[in-house]
Design a protein around this motif. Sequence first.
Motif, PDB file in Angstrom:
ATOM      1  N   ILE A  83       0.826  -1.228   0.000  1.00 33.80           N
ATOM      2  CA  ILE A  83       0.000   0.000   0.000  1.00 33.80           C
ATOM      3  C   ILE A  83       0.850   1.263   0.000  1.00 33.80           C
ATOM      4  N   SER A  84       2.177   1.140   0.177  1.00 41.26           N
ATOM      5  CA  SER A  84       3.042   2.326   0.151  1.00 41.26           C
ATOM      6  C   SER A  84       3.534   2.644  -1.252  1.00 41.26           C
ATOM      7  N   LYS A  85       3.158   1.804  -2.216  1.00 39.16           N
ATOM      8  CA  LYS A  85       3.659   1.996  -3.585  1.00 39.16           C
ATOM      9  C   LYS A  85       2.996   3.211  -4.237  1.00 39.16           C
ATOM     10  N   ALA A  86       3.771   3.885  -5.094  1.00 37.00           N
ATOM     11  CA  ALA A  86       3.292   5.112  -5.746  1.00 37.00           C
ATOM     12  C   ALA A  86       2.034   4.852  -6.561  1.00 37.00           C
ATOM     13  N   GLN A  87       1.936   3.640  -7.186  1.00 41.22           N
ATOM     14  CA  GLN A  87       0.786   3.364  -8.051  1.00 41.22           C
ATOM     15  C   GLN A  87      -0.552   3.462  -7.291  1.00 41.22           C
ATOM     16  N   TYR A  88      -0.505   3.241  -5.979  1.00 46.86           N
ATOM     17  CA  TYR A  88      -1.745   3.383  -5.187  1.00 46.86           C
ATOM     18  C   TYR A  88      -1.843   4.769  -4.564  1.00 46.86           C
ATOM     19  N   VAL A  89      -0.757   5.206  -3.908  1.00 43.30           N
ATOM     20  CA  VAL A  89      -0.853   6.448  -3.123  1.00 43.30           C
ATOM     21  C   VAL A  89      -1.123   7.654  -4.011  1.00 43.30           C
TER      22      VAL A  89
END
Lengths: 350, 300, 369
Positions: free
Chosen positions: A280-286
């Motif tokens: 959940i810390s990945k750029a694609q989500y945040v």
Amino acid sequence: MRLLSRHLAAMLFSAAVMAANAIATAQAADVVIVQNGGVTQEAHRKAMWEPAAKALGFTFDEDTSQSWTEGKAQVDSGAVTWDIVSLNMGEVQLAVKADVLTKLPSDIVDRSDFLPGSVNDYCVGNTVFSTNIAYNTKKFGDAGPADFAEFWDVKKFPGKRAMYKSPRGNMEAAALALGHPRSEIYKFLSTEEGRKAALDKIAELKPYAVWFDSGAQSTQLVKDGEVDMIYGWNGRIIAAIDAGAPFKINYKDGLLDVDCYAVLKDAPHVDNAIKFVKEISKAQYVKDMPKYVAYGSPNLKANESYDEKTLARLTTSPQNVKEEYMSDFAFWGQYGTILSEAFDHMLASN
Amino acid sequence: MSASLTSLQARRLNHEALRRAARRERRGLEALLLPGIALLVCAVLLPIGVMFYLSFIGEDGSFSLENYLRLWTTPVYGEVFKITFRISFFTTIIVAAVGYPLAFVLVHLPGRLQNWALLFVLLPFWTPVLVRTYAWLVLLQDHGLINDGLISLGLISEPFELSHNVTGALIGMVQIMLPFLVLPLFSSMKAIDQNLIAAASNLGATPARAFRDVFFPLSLPGFLAGILMVFVLCLGFYVTPAVLGGGSVIMAAMRIDATVRLYTSWGAASSLGIVLLMITVLLILVATYVGRRAGQGLFR
Amino acid sequence: MELRVGKDGVRGKSLPITTRSLNKAYGAFVALKDIDLDIKSGEFMTLLGPSGSGKTTLLMVLAGFVRPDSGSVKFGDEEVIAKAPHERGIGMMFQNYALFPHMSVFANIAYPLKIRKWPKAKIATAVDEVLATVQLTGYQSRRISQLSGGQKQRVALARAIVFKPQILLMDEPLSALDKNLRETMQVELRAMHERLGLTTVLVTHDQREALTMSDRVAVLRNGEIAQIDSPAALYNAPRTAFIAEFIGESSLLSVSLRDGACFYRDQPIDVADNTGGASGLLILRPEKLEFDNAQRRRPDRNYFFGSLERVLFQGESSLAFVRLAGGELVTVRRHLNEANHEDFPAVGSPIVLSLHKNESRVVRDDRGQ
């Protein structure tokens, strides 16, 4: 002795934990994640948790908590039902000292992608917010307080000021108002005299200040026009502006602060929790978070995908962040407690 | 076997069965007490005992008096206790001054009207405290209904400072606490035989004298119970003084909350809780003693 | 104003009470209708009536607790109608005593004296005296909750008379006591009245109490005084069927008036008194009917024929139910002694009853009003 006290704490809190009874559901889900509720939690769920869980093939359960001490109560009682909790970076040092967090693997995220100071051995930043000056444009036009010396200048800028009822942020602001540059703030505040001078400086504003206790309250004060300026959290001020308040945020000398994800010690699904935090810390989500709330992630790789309008609203955008500085969590870990007491004493005494 | 019983036997006739029946009945009643006792032990005595124990555990996990020493040596705690008791005291005084006449009028209303009036007194009870507190803010703040109204009527040019200060906290707390005084007082007044007032006036007492000599002393138990309840509830207040007090009204409950967040051990906040509890218990004992003495004075 | 000296030296002044045209209505309900009442100085007057008759309202008007719509109330020559209760200076005993529970016996009795600003020593003496009068010497420091019903009654009386009022009102003062105690207290209150000579007004719904205690009884009905008379006159010569039924027991027989003579069915009746008009009711008091013998008729008696239906044993007397030939059921009380102990005829036997002509009274039938 320590063990005994844990036992007693267990007795004290197990009843409450039982009542909440997340145990059954905790066993059912692959991971249990906790946020502080409201719009933030909703934004995190939609932007990150749901797509990340889908990618990992996980099921997750969520809960709401307002204080890191609730997680501490679970660990102390030995009845841990939560895996991931969100807490303020300034509380991490206390939580580590209280021995309630699991140490995270060093490769959980690439720290160079993140705002400096927003990741450490126990915690990965999930939200960046800042404490900024904002002012009523009806009263001051675009020429509101430009810096903290002016925020303190009640002759040039008469009117009420909303401020957080805590030393955090206000101590730094007072140091700036006393003429210390951003880089010198914590050096100044690390001396006895510096702290005293800063508290005295804050005390000067007492007749003009309305002290808020919660974010919701700060939004209300701005929205209802009860104050002419505020030194408060950017997302809460933007919420008031979105609701029609004629306010403008001044990002200069804004104080950056970070909320982060940590994994509780003895959590029921430690491995899943670490995997989930990593995902959940990945750029694609945040990168999707600003769609739901006026906050961004400390993962600066997300900035690449934002348009002008979004960037203007984010405290992490390059143009805003360059005028701001990061809170010194080590300082607050060391002095937070005595400053809280001294601050309340300053407020309480006449 | 003789057909008639000897006198000794006669006295013992069914004696055991009757005693068993009495015991069964008593046990049944005692069993009804069990849930209450269990709740009291689990929800009150045990946590307080644990809290008492924890208050002697220092930051490093060992037995220590540091938590109490801190309360003594750090000036903020004394200030906070002072503010807490001062605010509670003034709230209680105002609630008593407003509540007594209110209950008096209520109890003298005719039946149907009385039910409606009581409903209105109780209505706030069914609204969450937070909602009521923000409702007060809508009325009291600088650009609230009251100030905007008065300004638009041209009566004042600057808003009255009714919120974000002690005034605001008092107004909010008084309104929230009012039913806690009015209800016990109302039932205490309602129980007063109207014939007693009639008797007093028949014996020559003016209405004021009859009130002073008969009605007031008989309403006193409910009045004192209400006052004590309001005061004790005020001591633990958090939300209303936090929102309407605007920061300068720092109650003990707020400091306890802050302390829980700021210390790694539970002891720091526990000691605060214990001190607040002790002072409260002490006050109740003193109030009860004084109340009883005053009560005895009435029987001279 | 009349001055009396009781036999044990207690001096009592008393005042007459006069009411004129008292009216009080609660909405459509008329509680008092043109009440004219003259109570003599020192008289024991009882207001008797069923509930809703207005007796309590009338007493409350005298005490000042109920403000009438119109009318006059005089104590002696003084008009008091507009005076507040605390200005009237009359003693009163309330239902359920109305003793102050937070005060001792002494404080209760001293209360009217304290209000009248008597000196302390004089108050103590007066309380001691009045406690002796009600036979409660030594009870000064008792709490009200420690007293029995009878003792409370005495304290209430003591409090009502300690300030030497000239009028004493009593609102069903004995209704909370059990039967034996009530009868004892009736005698005591009556004796006390004779000693003190206070003008006394008692409200009760108990006709026996009214008869026992009063000089005169005013029977109220629907806000009006139905009859006002001495107890004996009220019992022996009720003016209407309502009074006859309300005071004592009685069976009522329909009679008619033809050519100046009175008939029960076709049987002529000699009556002493007829206020019933063309069709009235003959009052048959159970104890005044005698079992008689048809063969030996006496000229001064009226005779009735029927059959015995049932006999109830009631201790000092028996009550017999006799079904008359015309179908009416009448009751006959027979006091028991050695001579007539067991000589009731068998149930179902034919019975002859007789009533003395002087006891034969015909009254108006006003029961349905």
